[in-house]
Scaffold this active site. Structure first.
Site, short mmCIF file in Angstrom:
data_model
loop_
_atom_site.label_atom_id
_atom_site.label_comp_id
_atom_site.label_asym_id
_atom_site.label_seq_id
_atom_site.Cartn_x
_atom_site.Cartn_y
_atom_site.Cartn_z
N ASP A 190 0.85 -1.19 0.00
CA ASP A 190 0.00 0.00 0.00
C ASP A 190 0.89 1.24 0.00
O ASP A 190 1.60 1.51 0.96
CB ASP A 190 -0.90 0.00 1.23
N GLU A 218 -1.94 -1.24 -3.59
CA GLU A 218 -3.09 -0.42 -3.22
C GLU A 218 -2.76 1.06 -3.41
O GLU A 218 -1.73 1.53 -2.94
CB GLU A 218 -3.45 -0.70 -1.76
N LYS A 267 -14.36 1.14 2.28
CA LYS A 267 -14.22 1.48 3.70
C LYS A 267 -15.45 2.28 4.11
O LYS A 267 -15.82 3.26 3.45
CB LYS A 267 -12.94 2.28 3.96
#
Length: 369
Positions: A190, A218, A267
């Site tokens: 990420d 990510e 999220k």
């Protein structure tokens, strides 16, 4: 079941080790807790972390959004007016997705209690348990290797490695981690928007040349740079997961239409709760795009809501819900069971939360007249 009052509190939980990314450093979870009370004695729980660097939401902003815009329209309403309540939360004000998410999940909690069903069953019930990765913060290569070995000793088989601070070190970081954990551990990385598009392609190619076997990357580039994200997706063999580029269902639809990423990370704090998250999932199902269910640095109440959604839908194929296991302690009674990588959804009605130890109430209670 009528809503009689809304209460707010603050929860503080220290982390095992500092959480460091290309965007921030955090030493403890400091979240706003929402308690929606009813005339039956049932309480719905919600939680919102102030993650200004990602969502723009601060502690004061979350509290004021709930106190001024969201709570007043709930008082006196029946939980069985669920669709109207949930839609009103989403339209009461723009942005403020963390505040919306906290109230949204508290309402789902109450609705599940009303009909005596766990939220993950209410939303689909695809499974009762999931397996999460664990995050390794960005540090010097040798420190990241040590943290990775510790995660493996704790039973994790998928690591999410933070990169992006001094990109020239990122390959060395991954070499150190891969050498430390061996070939049988999944590694996803990420960058938290830290790279430029061509830089991202170059770094990923270097990692491939060294045989580091990266599962996915990510958000390699800036959230607003959809063209750059699409470039990395097109030019790199490493699958790309869009995170900060996807807040709303409309964002997700755009990513999918342009094939700007291979997967999207949902999220609750970005999209505003379980209701819009389900819209993203429905869009992903149409386009056949797999999803990750992730979290900010959150304690168990809000991660518990994300667990419910992850357990509900099969198109959620990757899990990054390690917030509670990064904490030094768990002050939340009830809810999902976190046994390191293995997470089991609560079988209790609603979200299954029974109480919060050490909660500091803010005395901003709003009650029915």
């Amino acid at each position: 079941m009528k809503i009689t009052n809304v209460e707010l509190g603050m929860l503080s939980v220290p982390l095992r080790v500092p959480f460091k990314t290309a965007r921030r450093r955090v030493d403890s979870v400091e979240d706003v807790i929402v308690l929606i009370r009813t005339d039956t004695g049932a309480t719905g729980y919600g939680e919102a972390p102030p993650t200004g660097v990602v969502t723009g939401d601060t502690t004061g902003g979350i509290i004021d959004a709930i106190r001024t815009h969201l709570a007043p329209m709930l008082i006196g309403r029946d939980v069985n007016e669920f669709e109207d309540l949930i839609r009103n939360v989403q339209t009461a004000l723009i942005h403020n997705t963390s505040a919306k998410a906290a109230v949204d999940m508290a309402l789902y909690d109450l609705y599940g209690q009303l009909w005596n069903i766990p939220v993950h069953k209410l939303l689909g019930g695809a499974r009762d348990g999931i397996v999460t990765d664990i995050t390794i913060s960005v540090n010097a290569p040798e420190e990241m290797a040590r943290d990775a070995r510790d995660a493996i000793r704790r039973g994790y088989d998928t690591l999410k490695i933070k990169v992006g601070i001094d990109p020239s070190l990122d390959v060395a970081r991954l070499v150190a981690v891969r050498d430390a954990v061996g070939k049988n551990v999944r590694i996803r990385i990420d960058a938290n928007q830290a790279w430029r598009p061509r830089e991202a392609v170059r770094i990923l190619a270097q990692m491939a040349e060294k045989g580091l076997d990266i599962e996915l990357v990510e958000q390699p580039v800036a959230a607003a740079d959809i063209d750059g994200l699409a470039y990395v997706t097109r030019e790199s063999d490493v699958p790309v997961l869009a995170d900060e580029a996807v807040f709303s269902p409309a964002d997700a639809l755009r990513i999918m239409q342009l094939h700007a990423a291979d997967m999207v990370n949902i999220k609750l704090m970005k999209c505003g709760g379980l209701y819009p998250a389900q819209q993203i999932i429905a869009t992903a199902e149409i386009y056949g795009m797999e999803c990750m269910l992730g979290c900010m640095l959150e304690a168990k109440i809000s991660v518990n809501a994300a667990v419910a959604l992850a357990c509900a839908k099969k198109i959620v194929t990757r899990i990054d819900l390690d917030g509670p296991v990064l904490c030094r302690e768990d002050p939340i009674e009830g809810g999902a069971q976190f046994n390191e990588k293995d997470i089991t959804a609560s079988t209790a009605p609603g979200l299954g939360i029974k109480g919060v130890a050490g909660l500091k109430m803010l005395f901003l209670r709003l009650s029915a007249i």
